[in-house]
Motif scaffolding. Structure first.
Motif, PDB file in Angstrom:
ATOM      1  N   SER A  33      -1.947  96.622 -33.137  1.00 53.97           N
ATOM      2  CA  SER A  33      -1.100  97.710 -33.295  1.00 53.97           C
ATOM      3  C   SER A  33      -1.195  98.747 -31.905  1.00 53.97           C
ATOM      4  CB  SER A  33      -2.072  98.359 -34.389  1.00 53.97           C
ATOM      5  OG  SER A  33      -3.219  98.412 -33.474  1.00 53.97           O
ATOM      6  N   ARG A  48       2.005 107.203 -31.520  1.00 57.61           N
ATOM      7  CA  ARG A  48       0.573 107.908 -30.473  1.00 57.61           C
ATOM      8  C   ARG A  48       1.040 107.886 -28.802  1.00 57.61           C
ATOM      9  NH1 ARG A  48      -5.066 106.054 -32.474  1.00 57.61           N
ATOM     10  NH2 ARG A  48      -5.521 107.252 -30.874  1.00 57.61           N
ATOM     11  N   TRP A  60       1.217 109.772 -44.892  1.00 51.43           N
ATOM     12  CA  TRP A  60      -0.338 110.797 -44.628  1.00 51.43           C
ATOM     13  C   TRP A  60       0.585 111.786 -43.637  1.00 51.43           C
ATOM     14  CZ3 TRP A  60       0.786 105.898 -43.180  1.00 51.43           C
ATOM     15  CH2 TRP A  60       1.917 106.162 -41.698  1.00 51.43           C
ATOM     16  N   THR A 103      -6.116 102.501 -27.383  1.00 49.32           N
ATOM     17  CA  THR A 103      -8.052 102.639 -26.906  1.00 49.32           C
ATOM     18  C   THR A 103      -8.313 100.217 -26.831  1.00 49.32           C
ATOM     19  OG1 THR A 103      -8.107 101.432 -29.634  1.00 49.32           O
ATOM     20  CG2 THR A 103      -7.681 103.965 -28.963  1.00 49.32           C
ATOM     21  N   ALA A 152     -10.869 100.740 -35.030  1.00 47.79           N
ATOM     22  CA  ALA A 152     -10.281 101.989 -33.981  1.00 47.79           C
ATOM     23  C   ALA A 152     -10.979 102.936 -34.962  1.00 47.79           C
ATOM     24  CB  ALA A 152      -9.394 101.224 -33.346  1.00 47.79           C
ATOM     25  N   SER A 153     -11.266 104.199 -34.140  1.00 45.59           N
ATOM     26  CA  SER A 153     -11.670 105.498 -35.164  1.00 45.59           C
ATOM     27  C   SER A 153     -10.452 106.319 -35.608  1.00 45.59           C
ATOM     28  CB  SER A 153     -12.393 106.744 -34.030  1.00 45.59           C
ATOM     29  OG  SER A 153     -11.946 106.748 -32.958  1.00 45.59           O
ATOM     30  N   THR A 195      -2.464 101.712 -32.087  1.00 49.54           N
ATOM     31  CA  THR A 195      -4.606 102.191 -31.467  1.00 49.54           C
ATOM     32  C   THR A 195      -4.244 101.015 -30.784  1.00 49.54           C
ATOM     33  OG1 THR A 195      -4.426 102.853 -33.621  1.00 49.54           O
ATOM     34  CG2 THR A 195      -6.072 102.147 -32.341  1.00 49.54           C
ATOM     35  N   PRO A 250      -2.025 106.071 -40.365  1.00 52.77           N
ATOM     36  CA  PRO A 250      -2.229 107.524 -39.456  1.00 52.77           C
ATOM     37  C   PRO A 250      -2.856 106.996 -38.232  1.00 52.77           C
ATOM     38  CG  PRO A 250      -3.409 106.843 -41.310  1.00 52.77           C
ATOM     39  CD  PRO A 250      -2.574 105.927 -41.873  1.00 52.77           C
ATOM     40  N   GLN A 251      -3.303 106.346 -38.343  1.00 59.27           N
ATOM     41  CA  GLN A 251      -4.225 106.020 -36.820  1.00 59.27           C
ATOM     42  C   GLN A 251      -3.772 105.742 -35.638  1.00 59.27           C
ATOM     43  OE1 GLN A 251      -5.038 104.007 -39.935  1.00 59.27           O
ATOM     44  NE2 GLN A 251      -3.711 102.224 -38.495  1.00 59.27           N
ATOM     45  N   ASP A 252      -2.270 105.120 -35.928  1.00 56.50           N
ATOM     46  CA  ASP A 252      -1.361 104.933 -35.052  1.00 56.50           C
ATOM     47  C   ASP A 252       0.181 106.257 -34.695  1.00 56.50           C
ATOM     48  OD1 ASP A 252      -2.406 102.306 -34.648  1.00 56.50           O
ATOM     49  OD2 ASP A 252      -0.847 101.979 -36.197  1.00 56.50           O
ATOM     50  N   LEU A 254      -7.595  96.932 -34.400  1.00 52.10           N
ATOM     51  CA  LEU A 254      -7.347  98.515 -35.649  1.00 52.10           C
ATOM     52  C   LEU A 254      -8.820  98.372 -36.180  1.00 52.10           C
ATOM     53  CD1 LEU A 254      -5.000 100.400 -36.843  1.00 52.10           C
ATOM     54  CD2 LEU A 254      -4.443  98.075 -38.032  1.00 52.10           C
TER      55      LEU A 254
END
Length: 422
Positions: A408, A41, A5, A414, A421-422, A410, A234-236, A418
């Motif tokens: 995760s 992140r 990604w 948040t 999560a958005s 994320t 990719p969310q991480d 996972l």
């Protein structure tokens, strides 16, 4: 690590496309420290000190090159050439103070960087090579800094060179030849000064080469993070640029403010007054000490005051001093805990704080005179230092019950699993 990604580098100009085909240097930079490198992140400010160390390495190289243009590596005039730089060369005083204090800031960043790696388990699989290369960088930096300390050819420079090179004499059979090879004779003089100047100029470029390998080794498994949990998607992650370039920039800006204050208002605060006295082989300073960033290892060296069986105390001290750093090479295999981050290891956190206090005590004793009670305190602190790495860490990794890990990165950010999560 390959991130499917990750944003791809796409040259937009004809020259950029030609350059990308001929020598893809922009692509390398983009994928290493740009938007093409997705970083976890949740990195905190402790991840900023690697870039800070890199900045001060550049400061050292640039100022060092300028100083080398005016320095004379001759025992007769070396001290006077430094005074010439300070008094007669345009802005020479500023370049010299930037170089001298830049070394301290470089080691401050290095020590914080190492401390972060120790706490968050950055030496654990799959980042063993990253850690090993980092230790090599530290050893090269120590050698470079020691040789640079000799070059002003003041009292502390001369006697520091004599004491440190004299340590090799304690090594049976090969120690004396090694010492004479380093000095080019039997005592610090012209030959030693030329050798140290040459190596001091060369080693920073060797460090740059190892730093490039260090960054390369980082990008294979990707960055560690405060949870120690692997990236799962990719969310991480977020692109390194602009998120972490801006974050690193804030810390670098703050460091440069303190660096400027030290350089202009307290330029000699971290140095030693005896180094403003020309080197005199017939006058020994009352208290010989290295630069502050060597004090913990110097305390370990001086902690051995008696022979053990057939091994002289001096040799024991030399072996212990080098072993105190070499033990870091074995950390990935000494600490076998499946949990990387110290944040989820309650007992490890306690012993880590004790280790930090212990190293600070060693540092204080290393800068103090070699007398009681500092020698006894050094002996106790050195014993604990080795016990931490060789006994406590292996036992903790087997006996400690860690806290539950987030599923995760994320989730740790948040507070949501996972899947939601958005």
């Amino acid at each position: 690590m390959s991130f499917p990604w990750a944003k791809q580098y796409t040259p937009t100009t004809e020259f950029g496309q030609w350059m990308d085909k001929q020598l893809p240097l922009p692509r390398f930079v983009y994928n290493s420290v740009g938007a093409g490198y997705p970083a976890p992140r949740n990195l905190n400010y402790m991840w900023n000190f690697g870039s800070m160390a890199g900045l001060f390495l550049v400061v050292q190289i640039v100022t060092g090159i300028i100083l080398a243009m005016h320095y004379a590596a001759n025992a007769t005039i070396a001290f006077d050439s430094v005074e010439h730089i300070m008094r007669d060369v345009n802005s020479g005083w500023m370049i010299r103070y930037a170089h001298a204090n830049g070394a301290s800031f470089f080691f401050i960043a290095i020590y914080l960087h190492i401390g972060r790696g120790l706490f968050y388990g950055s030496y654990k699989a799959p980042r063993e090579m990253l850690w090993l290369l980092g230790v090599v960088i530290y050893l090269l930096a120590m050698a470079t800094a020691f040789m640079g300390y000799v070059l002003p050819w003041g009292q502390m420079s001369f006697w520091g060179a004599k004491v440190i090179t004299g340590l090799f004499e304690a090594i049976p059979f090969i120690g004396k030849p090694i010492q004479e090879l380093l000095l080019g004779g039997f005592a610090p003089d012209n030959a030693a000064l030329n050798r140290f100047f040459s190596l001091h100029y060369l080693l920073p470029f060797v460090i740059v080469g190892v730093v490039i390998m260090h960054i390369w080794a980082l990008h294979i498994p990707g960055s560690n993070n405060p949870t120690g949990v692997d990236v799962k998607g990719p969310q991480d992650t977020v692109p390194f640029h602009p998120y972490y370039t801006a974050k690193d920039g804030w810390t670098i800006g703050l460091a440069l403010i303190f660096f400027t204050i030290l350089m202009f208002f307290l330029p000699n605060a971290l140095g030693h007054a005896d180094n403003y006295i020309p080197a005199n082989p017939l006058s020994t300073p009352a208290h010989i000490v290295p630069e502050w960033y060597f004090w913990p290892w110097y305390a370990i060296l001086r902690a051995f005051t008696f022979d053990f069986l057939f091994i002289p105390a001096k040799l024991l001290g030399v072996l212990a001093m080098f072993s105190a750093i070499l033990v870091w090479f074995f950390l990935p295999w000494l600490d076998k805990s499946p949990v990387r981050s110290g944040s989820f290891r309650p007992k490890f956190k306690i012993f880590f704080v004790i280790l930090v206090i212990d190293v600070l005590i060693l540092g204080y004793c290393g800068g103090a005179p070699a007398e009681e009670p500092f020698v006894m305190i050094s002996q106790l602190a050195a014993a604990y230092y080795f016990a931490h790495f060789l006994i406590i860490l292996p036992l903790l990794s087997r006996l400690e019950k860690p806290e539950p890990l987030p599923t995760s990165i994320t989730e740790s950010v948040t507070g949501k699993p996972l899947t939601t999560a958005s």
